[in-house]
Design a protein around this motif. Structure first.
Motif, PDB file in Angstrom:
ATOM      1  N   THR A  83      -6.630  16.292  -2.029  1.00  0.00           N
ATOM      2  CA  THR A  83      -7.802  16.176  -1.159  1.00  0.00           C
ATOM      3  C   THR A  83      -7.512  15.063  -0.158  1.00  0.00           C
ATOM      4  O   THR A  83      -6.696  14.179  -0.428  1.00  0.00           O
ATOM      5  CB  THR A  83      -9.063  15.825  -1.972  1.00  0.00           C
ATOM      6  N   PRO A  84      -8.131  15.069   1.017  1.00  0.00           N
ATOM      7  CA  PRO A  84      -7.850  14.042   2.029  1.00  0.00           C
ATOM      8  C   PRO A  84      -8.087  12.635   1.488  1.00  0.00           C
ATOM      9  O   PRO A  84      -9.070  12.387   0.786  1.00  0.00           O
ATOM     10  CB  PRO A  84      -8.831  14.384   3.154  1.00  0.00           C
ATOM     11  N   GLN A  85      -7.175  11.718   1.838  1.00  0.00           N
ATOM     12  CA  GLN A  85      -7.266  10.340   1.376  1.00  0.00           C
ATOM     13  C   GLN A  85      -7.088   9.387   2.551  1.00  0.00           C
ATOM     14  O   GLN A  85      -6.727   9.795   3.661  1.00  0.00           O
ATOM     15  CB  GLN A  85      -6.189  10.065   0.313  1.00  0.00           C
ATOM     16  N   ASP A  86      -7.325   8.103   2.315  1.00  0.00           N
ATOM     17  CA  ASP A  86      -7.108   7.093   3.347  1.00  0.00           C
ATOM     18  C   ASP A  86      -5.613   6.864   3.517  1.00  0.00           C
ATOM     19  O   ASP A  86      -4.805   7.211   2.660  1.00  0.00           O
ATOM     20  CB  ASP A  86      -7.805   5.791   2.954  1.00  0.00           C
ATOM     21  N   ALA A  87      -5.232   6.250   4.634  1.00  0.00           N
ATOM     22  CA  ALA A  87      -3.821   6.073   4.975  1.00  0.00           C
ATOM     23  C   ALA A  87      -3.063   5.298   3.900  1.00  0.00           C
ATOM     24  O   ALA A  87      -1.932   5.647   3.545  1.00  0.00           O
ATOM     25  CB  ALA A  87      -3.707   5.345   6.317  1.00  0.00           C
ATOM     26  N   GLU A  88      -3.682   4.242   3.345  1.00  0.00           N
ATOM     27  CA  GLU A  88      -2.992   3.390   2.389  1.00  0.00           C
ATOM     28  C   GLU A  88      -2.593   4.148   1.133  1.00  0.00           C
ATOM     29  O   GLU A  88      -1.576   3.837   0.497  1.00  0.00           O
ATOM     30  CB  GLU A  88      -3.858   2.186   2.024  1.00  0.00           C
ATOM     31  N   THR A  89      -3.374   5.157   0.772  1.00  0.00           N
ATOM     32  CA  THR A  89      -3.040   5.954  -0.414  1.00  0.00           C
ATOM     33  C   THR A  89      -1.728   6.692  -0.206  1.00  0.00           C
ATOM     34  O   THR A  89      -0.880   6.738  -1.104  1.00  0.00           O
ATOM     35  CB  THR A  89      -4.168   6.948  -0.729  1.00  0.00           C
ATOM     36  N   TYR A  90      -1.522   7.265   0.983  1.00  0.00           N
ATOM     37  CA  TYR A  90      -0.270   7.961   1.263  1.00  0.00           C
ATOM     38  C   TYR A  90       0.898   6.967   1.272  1.00  0.00           C
ATOM     39  O   TYR A  90       2.005   7.295   0.806  1.00  0.00           O
ATOM     40  CB  TYR A  90      -0.349   8.697   2.603  1.00  0.00           C
ATOM     41  N   PHE A  91       0.645   5.745   1.776  1.00  0.00           N
ATOM     42  CA  PHE A  91       1.705   4.742   1.772  1.00  0.00           C
ATOM     43  C   PHE A  91       2.089   4.358   0.345  1.00  0.00           C
ATOM     44  O   PHE A  91       3.273   4.290   0.001  1.00  0.00           O
ATOM     45  CB  PHE A  91       1.260   3.489   2.542  1.00  0.00           C
ATOM     46  N   ARG A  92       1.091   4.116  -0.484  1.00  0.00           N
ATOM     47  CA  ARG A  92       1.371   3.742  -1.873  1.00  0.00           C
ATOM     48  C   ARG A  92       2.087   4.878  -2.616  1.00  0.00           C
ATOM     49  O   ARG A  92       2.997   4.636  -3.414  1.00  0.00           O
ATOM     50  CB  ARG A  92       0.072   3.374  -2.583  1.00  0.00           C
ATOM     51  N   TYR A  93       1.658   6.104  -2.347  1.00  0.00           N
ATOM     52  CA  TYR A  93       2.314   7.258  -2.972  1.00  0.00           C
ATOM     53  C   TYR A  93       3.786   7.295  -2.569  1.00  0.00           C
ATOM     54  O   TYR A  93       4.670   7.509  -3.415  1.00  0.00           O
ATOM     55  CB  TYR A  93       1.588   8.533  -2.549  1.00  0.00           C
ATOM     56  N   ALA A  94       4.066   7.052  -1.290  1.00  0.00           N
ATOM     57  CA  ALA A  94       5.450   7.034  -0.822  1.00  0.00           C
ATOM     58  C   ALA A  94       6.251   5.947  -1.528  1.00  0.00           C
ATOM     59  O   ALA A  94       7.407   6.159  -1.924  1.00  0.00           O
ATOM     60  CB  ALA A  94       5.487   6.827   0.688  1.00  0.00           C
ATOM     61  N   GLN A  95       5.622   4.776  -1.709  1.00  0.00           N
ATOM     62  CA  GLN A  95       6.305   3.682  -2.395  1.00  0.00           C
ATOM     63  C   GLN A  95       6.678   4.062  -3.823  1.00  0.00           C
ATOM     64  O   GLN A  95       7.779   3.788  -4.297  1.00  0.00           O
ATOM     65  CB  GLN A  95       5.415   2.434  -2.411  1.00  0.00           C
ATOM     66  N   MET A  96       5.756   4.698  -4.510  1.00  0.00           N
ATOM     67  CA  MET A  96       6.021   5.090  -5.889  1.00  0.00           C
ATOM     68  C   MET A  96       7.088   6.181  -5.974  1.00  0.00           C
ATOM     69  O   MET A  96       7.912   6.202  -6.890  1.00  0.00           O
ATOM     70  CB  MET A  96       4.723   5.560  -6.556  1.00  0.00           C
ATOM     71  N   LEU A  97       7.105   7.083  -5.004  1.00  0.00           N
ATOM     72  CA  LEU A  97       8.139   8.121  -4.975  1.00  0.00           C
ATOM     73  C   LEU A  97       9.518   7.498  -4.768  1.00  0.00           C
ATOM     74  O   LEU A  97      10.508   7.929  -5.382  1.00  0.00           O
ATOM     75  CB  LEU A  97       7.837   9.129  -3.863  1.00  0.00           C
TER      76      LEU A  97
END
Length: 622
Positions: A83-97
C-alpha cells in the motif's frame, strides 16, 4: 544497541494512508515508549489475528528496523509497501535490502523514494550514481580487519585507544536489568589494556564513570586528565514528561569528568545539553580546542547530524556548528571521531550511498572535500560504525554487527606508497609528455602502464616495503629502467631521465642492455621486449639499417645442445622484430652457443654470471 545512540530517542511516525486505531493503541503505546521488543509482539498479534493493514505492517517493520533485525524488517516492509507509504519507508526498506546484498531490489525502492523526495540529498546522490555498488566493492582495501577477543555476546561498540587502554561501551553487565528497547542490559563503559604482544586483557568496568543509566561512548583529552562521555539526561535529573504515554522522556547528554590519580570525578553535564534534544558520541580534538558530537538539535539537516563546538581555554563552550552537507544528510550521521591531525573526521552514516546499514566514511575537514566511503573490509552489508584510529599504534578500531551482534574489530592499515614519476630529457631537462611509463614488480611483471601527462608525470600507488622499478620510453629516446627503493611511504619521486636515442647507435653496433633469457628457454621476456623495442625504434628511424643478431648461452649443457638453444634464441629475437614491422630482409640472426662466453668462469659460475652469458648482441651489417 548502537541504534539507541544513532536514533537518539528520535522516532519518525508513519504517514501512510492507514493510521492508528483502537486495535493498535496498546502496541503504539509500547512503540512510543521505545519498548520495541514488546511492541513487536503486540503488532505481531494483530497480524496473527487478521487485524493488520499498511500501518501495522509499517510499524512492525519500523520496530525491527530500530532493533536492527534486518531479516524481519525486510519481511514487513515488503508487506507495508503493498500500500502507498511515505518516502522514508521506501528508504528504510532499501537499506534493509542492502544488508542482505539485494542491491537490485534496493535500487527499485530507492527509485520510489527519490520520486517522492526529489530534493532530498540522499535521492540526488542515488540519481547521480545509482549503480555505485560494483565500484565500491571493487575498491582496493585500505585495511585488514580482525575480530577482537574483548567482544562479548552482547552489544559492544565505540572503541577508542588512548595510550595502551582501549575504552568501549558494552551491554554485557548481566547483573543489571534489561532495557526495553532491545531487551539487553543498560550500557556501561569498559576498559582493556593492550599488551606488547598485541593482545587485550580481560575487560573491566570504568566504575567511577558508570551509573545506573546508559553510559558511553567516551573521549579523553591528550593529557589523559579530562573525559567527555555520553550518558542519560536522567543522570542530571533532566527529562520531559509525556503525559499521554505516562512516560518520562530522557535524552542523551554529554558529561565532563576530570581525573585525580586513577579515579574519575567531578562529573557534570556540559552547558550545551538540553532536555529538548540529545547530544551524544563526543570526540575531542587532540589540541583540546574542539568537541565533535552527534545531535538532533534544531537546524539539523537530517534526523541526527554531526556537530562541533569550540572548547574555550576557561572550559566554557562556544556556539555549536553543524558540519553541513559535506558530512550530514537527511538520514542519520553519528559516531564522529576526529583524528590526531585535527582535520580527518571518521563518522557513520545511513544516508550516503553505502553497502548497507551504517557505513564508515572519512572526510578532510580542511579542504571542503566530499566524504569518502571507506569500502570493504571496514564496511559490509551490515552495520559498521564507531571507527577510531590511534596514530601512535597505527591501529584502527570499529564496531560491526556483521557476525550477528555488535562486536569490536581491529583494523590494520595496508601500507601504500605513491610513486610519482617525472619523465625528462636527460640532456636538456625538458619535460617529456606522452612517454610510456610502466611500473614493474620484483618478478618483472608489469603492474600498470600509462602515458605521462602535460607535466611529464605518472602516479602509481603500490604496496610499501617492496621493490619496484619504473620503465619509461618515448619515441626518439633511449628507454630505461629506474629502481624504486623499498619504502614505507607515503610518497616517493622517480626522475626518469631519458637520453636521446642516438646515444645507443655506434658505427658498428646498436648498444642495448643485454637481452637476457631464462635458463633453458628461448622466449622473449618482458625485460627483453623492452630493450628490443629500442632497436625497433632505431631501425624505423634509419630505413637502410641492416642488423645481425648474435645469441649466446651459458656454459651449462653440451656444446651441441647449447648451439641449438642459442639458435632458437636468435630466431626468437628475429621473429620479435619482424612482428613489430621490421622487414625480414633487414634482420638476421645466428646462435653461437657457449663459444663466446662473456664471463669465462667455468664450473664456478654464479647464477648472475650464467645470466650474463645468456644474451643477444646486435651488429650493424649495413
Amino acid at each position: 544497541m548502537k541504534n539507541l545512540y544513532i536514533a537518539l530517542s528520535f522516532v519518525a511516525m508513519s504517514s501512510s494512508l492507514y493510521a492508528q486505531n483502537a486495535n493498535t493503541k496498546a502496541a503504539d503505546k509500547l512503540f512510543n515508549r521505545y519498548e520495541y521488543v514488546s511492541a513487536a509482539k503486540a503488532y505481531q498479534s494483530l497480524v496473527d489475528g487478521g487485524k493488520a493493514d499498511g500501518y501495522v505492517y509499517k510499524q512492525l517493520a519500523d520496530t525491527y528496523y530500530n532493533m536492527f533485525n534486518a531479516k524481519e524488517a525486510t519481511t514487513w516492509y515488503a508487506k507495508a509497501v503493498e500500500t502507498p507509504q511515505d518516502a522514508e519507508t521506501y528508504f528504510r526498506y532499501a537499506q534493509m535490502l542492502k544488508t542482505n546484498a539485494k542491491y537490485e531490489e534496493a535500487n527499485k525502492q530507492m527509485a520510489k523514494f527519490a520520486a517522492l523526495a526529489p530534493n532530498d540529498l540522499r535521492a540526488k546522490a542515488f540519481k547521480e550514481n545509482p549503480n555505485y555498488i560494483p565500484k565500491l566493492i571493487g575498491k582496493d582495501p585500505s585495511f585488514t580487519v580482525k575480530s577482537l577477543a574483548v567482544s562479548s555476546d552482547k552489544s559492544d561498540f565505540g572503541p577508542v585507544l588512548y595510550n595502551n587502554t582501549l575504552y568501549f561501551t558494552s551491554a554485557r553487565n548481566g547483573s543489571r536489568k534489561n532495557y526495553g528497547w532491545n531487551d539487553e542490559p543498560y550500557l556501561d563503559l569498559y576498559q582493556s589494556t593492550l599488551a606488547d604482544s598485541g593482545t587485550f586483557s580481560e575487560a573491566t568496568t570504568v566504575a567511577s564513570l558508570n551509573s545506573k543509566f546508559h553510559d558511553g561512548p567516551i573521549t579523553i583529552s591528550a593529557d589523559g586528565n579530562t573525559a567527555y562521555f555520553s550518558s542519560d539526561s536522567f543522570r542530571g535529573s533532566s527529562f520531559l514528561k509525556d503525559k499521554l504515554n505516562k512516560l518520562k522522556l530522557g535524552k542523551n547528554n554529554i558529561y565532563k569528568a576530570t581525573k585525580t590519580g586513577d579515579t574519575w570525578g567531578n562529573i557534570k553535564p556540559i552547558s550545551i545539553n538540553s532536555k529538548e534534544y540529545s547530544l551524544s558520541n563526543p570526540s575531542l580534538s587532540r589540541d583540546g580546542k574542539t568537541l565533535y558530537f552527534s545531535s538532533n538539535m534544531p537546524n539539523s539537516i537530517g534526523g541526527v547530524d554531526i556537530w562541533k563546538v569550540a572548547v574555550n581555554a576557561d572550559g566554557t563552550f562556544g556556539t555549536p556548528e553543524n558540519l553541513g552537507n559535506k558530512v550530514n544528510t537527511e538520514g542519520n550521521e553519528s559516531f564522529p571521531f576526529i583524528a590526531d591531525d585535527n582535520k580527518t573526521l571518521y563518522f557513520a552514516s545511513s544516508g550516503r550511498p553505502g553497502l548497507g546499514g551504517y557505513d564508515v566514511y572519512m572526510v578532510d575537514l580542511s579542504n571542503g572535500s566530499e566524504a569518502v566511503n571507506m569500502g570493504k573490509p571496514i564496511n559490509t552489508e551490515k552495520d559498521d560504525f564507531s571507527f577510531s584510529f590511534s596514530k601512535e599504534k597505527n591501529m584502527g578500531f570499529f564496531a560491526s554487527n556483521r557476525n550477528g551482534n555488535d562486536d569490536i574489530f581491529g583494523a590494520t592499515p595496508i601500507c601504500k606508497l605513491e610513486v610519482l614519476t617525472i619523465v625528462k630529457n636527460a640532456k636538456t631537462g625538458e619535460i617529456l609528455t606522452d612517454a610510456k611509463v610502466s611500473i614493474v614488480d620484483d618478478k618483472k611483471n608489469v603492474i600498470a602502464s600509462e602515458m605521462s601527462n602535460g607535466q611529464g608525470e605518472v602516479k602509481y600507488t603500490v604496496e610499501c616495503d617492496k621493490e619496484y622499478s619504473i620503465q619509461a620510453s618515448k619515441d626518439g629516446f633511449d628507454g630505461n629502467s629506474f629502481a624504486v627503493a623499498k619504502s614505507k611511504g607515503p610518497k616517493t619521486t622517480v626522475d626518469a631521465l631519458l637520453q636521446p636515442i642516438d646515444v645507443i647507435v655506434t658505427p658498428v653496433e646498436i648498444i642495448l642492455k643485454p637481452i637476457y633469457f631464462e635458463y633453458n628457454k628461448s622466449n622473449i621476456t618482458q625485460a627483453g621486449a623492452f630493450e628490443l623495442d629500442k632497436l625497433v625504434q632505431v631501425m624505423n628511424n634509419n630505413k637502410d639499417l641492416v642488423i645481425f643478431a648474435k645469441s649466446h648461452t651459458d656454459s651449462r649443457g653440451t656444446d651441441a645442445y647449447n648451439m641449438a638453444l642459442s639458435d632458437r634464441r636468435a630466431k626468437s629475437t628475429v621473429q620479435y622484430l619482424i612482428s613489430k614491422g621490421i622487414d625480414a630482409a633487414r634482420i638476421s640472426g645466428k646462435g653461437f652457443g657457449e663459444s663466446e662466453l662473456k664471463v669465462a668462469c667455468g664450473d664456478k659460475c654464479t647464477e648472475e654470471e650464467h645470466a650474463q652469458n645468456r644474451r643477444s648482441e646486435f651488429l650493424i651489417v649495413k
